[in-house]
Design an enzyme around this catalytic site. Sequence first.
Site, PDB file in Angstrom:
ATOM      1  CB  SER A   1      -3.125   7.543  -1.077  1.00 25.49           C
ATOM      2  OG  SER A   1      -2.349   6.532  -0.432  1.00 25.49           O
TER       3      SER A   1
ATOM      4  CE  LYS B   1      -4.370   4.173   1.276  1.00 22.30           C
ATOM      5  NZ  LYS B   1      -2.925   4.506   1.144  1.00 22.30           N
TER       6      LYS B   1
ATOM      7  CB  SER C   1       0.300   7.360   1.006  1.00 22.86           C
ATOM      8  OG  SER C   1       0.272   7.823  -0.310  1.00 22.86           O
TER       9      SER C   1
END
Lengths: 68, 460
Positions: free
Chosen positions: B154, B84, B178
């Site tokens: 996310s 990420k 997330s």
Amino acid sequence: MKQSHIAAFEKDVLAASLYRLPLAVDEEEARKFVLAIQLLRSCRVPEEAEPTLLKGGVARRGQHESAG
Amino acid sequence: MDNMKVPVETLTLTQASALIRTKAVSPVELTAAYLERIELLDGQVKAWVCVVAEQALATARRLEDALMRGEYLGPLHGIPYGAKDLFYTAGLPTTAGSQVRPDFVPKDNATVIERLEAAGAVLLGKTTMTEYAFRGGAPATRNPWNLNHTPGGSSSGSAAGLAASMALFTLGTQTLGSLLRPAAYNGLTCLKATYGRISRHGVIPASWSLDHVGALTRTAEDSALVLEAMAGYDQQDPTSLNEPAPRYVARLSQPLKGRVAGVPTSFFEPQEEAVAQAQQAALGVLQDLGLQLVPVDLPACLPESLAAHVLVMQAEAAAYHQERFLAAPGKFGPHLRQQLALGCLTPAVDYLRAQRIRHVFKAEFMKLFAEVDVIVTPTTPTVAPAGLANTGDPAFNGPFTNIGLPAMTVPIGFETKANLPIGMQLASAPEAEDLLLAIGHQYQLATDWHARRPRLAKQA
């Protein structure tokens, strides 16, 4: 939520002027925020409950259980 | 080495690791196969912010040379992965899904990136995410199971990229929901370990006291392998647990007979029939594995704890972003601007009260573990919503994130009209990740939901 409530809230915390916030907060978000704070303030918290994340230092067995 | 074709669509990390160890596939072949897959499919899925093909191949060549010299680094040797875009990666831009610092290039790696490098993993690139890991500013990333639906957030790109078989595992973070939410929306397995188990050092924060690092994987066995490489004390993270991480893989087959699973009587009610039916069927499999199901009542202060969670997130994010936010609020998206403004307005006494309420909630929740070993819920109230702007509802993940408990999701079925996966969430007492992984592993030995793959048409 009425605008006057938001104004009262801002006056209450004196934060808007302190931070010279660069934008107005959306009324719906402000309403949820005020309700959340009211809910927290209505919750009975035992005297011995600490904001444990601020204990500092390295978390060890036992300590970490309060580390959120 | 054999020049066999690498079956990237179906391969798990565990299987790939065996192919590398036995020299049936080389690290270069494996890395090249995943880079090719990204090249072919990411125009549709849009899971990657950047792909570092040359760097990845150079790393793979170095690992291949090491292997030929007999230097085997372990089960992650030569395993391609994505991170990420909020993990510090030395020399690579790290944007956290934001326009605030588009040119930020860290000099150092996050601790977990360092640990994975030492274990022989090969970084393919950085994956998309919502703005600073909040719920606004969703990327253009699509769910590989149905391109008209969100992959969640996310950790959007980490979930979608792995579901599309563009890596063997990916890294994400969870401050509310997330990791587990996007994992469930994409038919993946994911463990969020105990707060402090995995270092947060070198990870751009959403909220210091709530952030958790984790890996998205295909299977519980894969999760155990990655957790072993990432977990453990880090003196650079002041909240790190100061103890060695257990050998999770060795405990995957621990007996489950007699273990007790608590099924909450409130709050975790599915909003879709398909989710309810899949959960009911999954509970039946858990019973077949030897677990005893019992109803449990959640602590009465759950509503206050949820309010505390949001307030702490807002205040801590505002503290982190304060200078840049007050100097140039227009660089932040509308959702995050609201959250940061409210965070700036939060009185210190209310922030501290919120932290104290989290402590009370955890103390109350821990009493449940005197009666049960795990809590079982659906991972999400619905399958992945239509559209890309709304990344879905993290409500079912929040309570466990809030108090730092380990939680895991495994795929348990599909909503067949939209062809979207459904997940089951398991949570345990602190540091009992091995039990969650064992339940997930044995569930996956009894079912094949984790083995399903989305069908993506390759672009010319």
